[in-house]
Scaffold this active site. Structure first.
Site, PDB file in Angstrom:
ATOM      1  N   GLY A  61       0.816  -1.205   0.000  1.00 34.27           N
ATOM      2  CA  GLY A  61       0.000   0.000   0.000  1.00 34.27           C
ATOM      3  C   GLY A  61       0.849   1.253   0.000  1.00 34.27           C
ATOM      4  N   GLN A 119      -8.004   2.067   4.975  1.00 32.72           N
ATOM      5  CA  GLN A 119      -8.809   1.671   6.124  1.00 32.72           C
ATOM      6  C   GLN A 119     -10.279   1.462   5.786  1.00 32.72           C
ATOM      7  OE1 GLN A 119      -7.938   0.701   9.065  1.00 32.72           O
ATOM      8  NE2 GLN A 119      -5.768   1.190   8.909  1.00 32.72           N
ATOM      9  N   SER A 177      -4.443  -1.292   0.561  1.00 32.66           N
ATOM     10  CA  SER A 177      -3.467  -2.294   0.994  1.00 32.66           C
ATOM     11  C   SER A 177      -4.198  -3.548   1.428  1.00 32.66           C
ATOM     12  CB  SER A 177      -2.626  -1.740   2.153  1.00 32.66           C
ATOM     13  OG  SER A 177      -1.605  -2.628   2.512  1.00 32.66           O
ATOM     14  N   ALA A 178      -3.829  -4.696   0.840  1.00 31.22           N
ATOM     15  CA  ALA A 178      -4.589  -5.932   1.035  1.00 31.22           C
ATOM     16  C   ALA A 178      -4.577  -6.427   2.466  1.00 31.22           C
ATOM     17  CB  ALA A 178      -4.048  -7.015   0.104  1.00 31.22           C
ATOM     18  N   HIS A 179      -3.487  -6.243   3.184  1.00 28.43           N
ATOM     19  CA  HIS A 179      -3.435  -6.810   4.544  1.00 28.43           C
ATOM     20  C   HIS A 179      -4.360  -6.080   5.505  1.00 28.43           C
ATOM     21  CE1 HIS A 179      -0.858  -3.817   6.746  1.00 28.43           C
ATOM     22  NE2 HIS A 179      -0.530  -3.490   5.521  1.00 28.43           N
ATOM     23  N   CYS A 198       5.245   7.811  24.076  1.00 31.30           N
ATOM     24  CA  CYS A 198       6.015   6.853  24.879  1.00 31.30           C
ATOM     25  C   CYS A 198       6.300   5.573  24.108  1.00 31.30           C
ATOM     26  CB  CYS A 198       5.244   6.498  26.143  1.00 31.30           C
ATOM     27  SG  CYS A 198       4.537   7.905  26.988  1.00 31.30           S
TER      28      CYS A 198
END
Length: 471
Positions: free
Chosen positions: A69, A177, A194-196, A321
């Site tokens: 992506g 997303q 993005s495929a994942h 953090c």
């Protein structure tokens, strides 16, 4: 162990697994070759392209597969900018775009181009009117995510696309997303995904360039993927990515989206009641169905993630953090919301109600444990508190000065909370801090504790943050 970080990477979809294994035997050959094995691979690739295009809502010849992506974003931006070089060299993007967009913008600026950043409101949403006002004769491209990766806020893509079309400026949409939940509406020009993110295998991205969009691929080209993604692609992974996306469409997103939205609403509603001094961020309505982000005062983000991991929950964070740079997430910074103790929960499909209920049971204990290790007193920051001030406290004419230099989130805020009750109402506490997160977290603390943030000024080291006690 419940996995609650689907926004980073969704678990492999069963259909993707089946398609990947099946295509390994047929899709290994070079699809540009004319012999039998090459033709088989080509058939698989063409079928995958058609399935992905149908799910996106575009023509098959407008879509190419990329190695990721991020690569799709970089290729999309560079190609669109190059195609518009005669019109202008200014790139516009929102302040909350994915880092891949920001890195591409930095490269464009380093190469002599310019860019404009469009501010967002406190929910992380841009206003279409602000985009329209930023457009000008030198605008080459607008980049806008369909939904934010960190807080889930959906952007007004359809309205922005219309404003861009009226001005003759292409719009690139990062749909990583939102695409798992449905096609992106509007007259956008370029789209990436993005495929994942939807349960496909990692290493597969989508780049869609609509017909009529001026686009000039950059870098060395070859005969593959219209020159937009040169090299021998991973056909089995591409087949699996397209098959899983098609399976999601066939199953229908509405039912599962509504179910997950209900679970997220449960988290959004109960976390502030269960965990004192917590801020839920992002748009409460115009948002992705599976994602919620909240920040906990007086908590270290990394310690909180470790505590939840030990309790069996995998979540992520935008707290400074948890970053090697010790700077808060650019998304939280742009929104102007609390960054310390930040937790992002993104539910994968199939999440059980019982897992969410258990998370809500575990979370208060996890936050309490982290706060206790940091020495946060009960009722920290309440008016009239008499806890001893931290090291470095000194009196001055304006009240007190608290030296928190060298201390990282959330210690400056914790020490402020300890001393605020020791000054008279109307007096000030000046916090000296060289932690970038203090710029967000001290004003956010003031808003949450009904104190007045007077302002910030430069100091010999870091900055001086002035707080006036109101209650």
């Amino acid at each position: 162990m419940p996995y609650f970080d689907a926004a980073s990477s969704a678990p492999l979809h069963p259909v993707a697994r089946e398609a990947l294994l099946a295509s390994l035997d047929e899709g290994w050959a070079d699809p540009v070759r004319l012999y039998r094995e090459g033709r088989r691979a080509r058939l698989l690739l063409d079928a995958a392209r058609e399935a992905a295009a149908e799910a996106v809502g575009c023509r098959p010849d407008e879509l190419v597969f990329t190695p990721s992506g991020t690569q799709a974003v970089h290729s999309g931006i560079s190609g669109a900018l190059a195609g518009r070089r005669r019109a202008g060299r200014r790139l516009l993007h929102s302040a909350v775009e994915h880092s891949s967009v920001l890195h591409a913008a930095e490269a464009h600026e380093a190469a002599g181009g310019s860019r404009s950043e469009i501010a967002v409101d406190r929910t992380g949403r841009v206003a279409a009117a602000d985009v329209a006002a930023a457009l000008g004769p030198d605008a080459a491209l607008v980049c806008l995510q369909s939904a934010n990766h960190e807080v889930g806020t959906e952007q007004p893509v359809d309205e922005v696309a219309q404003r861009c079309r009226e001005s003759g400026v292409p719009l690139l949409v990062d749909a990583a997303q939102s695409l798992p939940w449905g096609p992106v509406a509007g007259a956008w020009s370029v789209l990436t995904a993005s495929a994942h993110k939807w349960g496909g295998p990692p290493g597969v991205g989508l780049l869609v360039v609509r017909k009529g969009t001026r686009f000039s691929p950059q870098g060395p080209l070859d005969e593959r993927e219209s020159g937009r993604a040169p090299g021998f692609g991973n056909i089995p992974a591409q087949v699996a990515a397209a098959a899983s996306l098609r399976a999601l469409r066939a199953a229908g997103e509405a039912g599962e989206a509504a179910r997950l939205r209900g679970l997220v609403d449960r988290i959004r509603g109960r976390v502030p009641a269960l965990v004192p001094d917590t801020e839920v961020v992002g748009d409460p309505v115009r948002r992705l169905p599976h994602l919620v982000t909240f920040s906990c005062l007086y908590a270290d983000g990394e310690a909180l993630l470790h505590e939840l991991d030990r309790a069996g929950f995998s979540v992520s964070s935008g707290s400074s953090c948890t970053s090697s740079t010790l700077t808060p997430s650019h998304v939280l910074r742009a929104m102007g919301v609390l960054s310390e103790g930040n937790v992002r929960v993104s539910l994968p499909r199939g999440t059980r109600d019982a897992d969410v209920d258990r998370f809500l049971e575990v979370l208060p204990r996890a936050v309490r444990a982290v706060r206790e290790r940091l020495g946060v007193p009960a009722g920290a920051g309440a008016a009239g508190a008499k806890e001893a001030a931290g090291a470095g406290e000194a009196a001055d004419a304006g009240g007190r000065t608290l030296d928190a230099l060298g201390k990282r989130c959330p210690l400056p805020v914790i020490e402020l909370a300890k001393v605020i009750g020791e000054v008279p109402v109307g007096a000030t506490v000046t916090v000296l801090s060289d932690d970038e997160a203090a710029r967000l977290d001290i004003p956010a603390w003031c808003a949450m504790r009904e104190q007045e943030f007077v302002g910030e000024r430069e100091a010999e080291r870091g900055a001086a943050y002035v707080v006036r006690r109101r209650v």
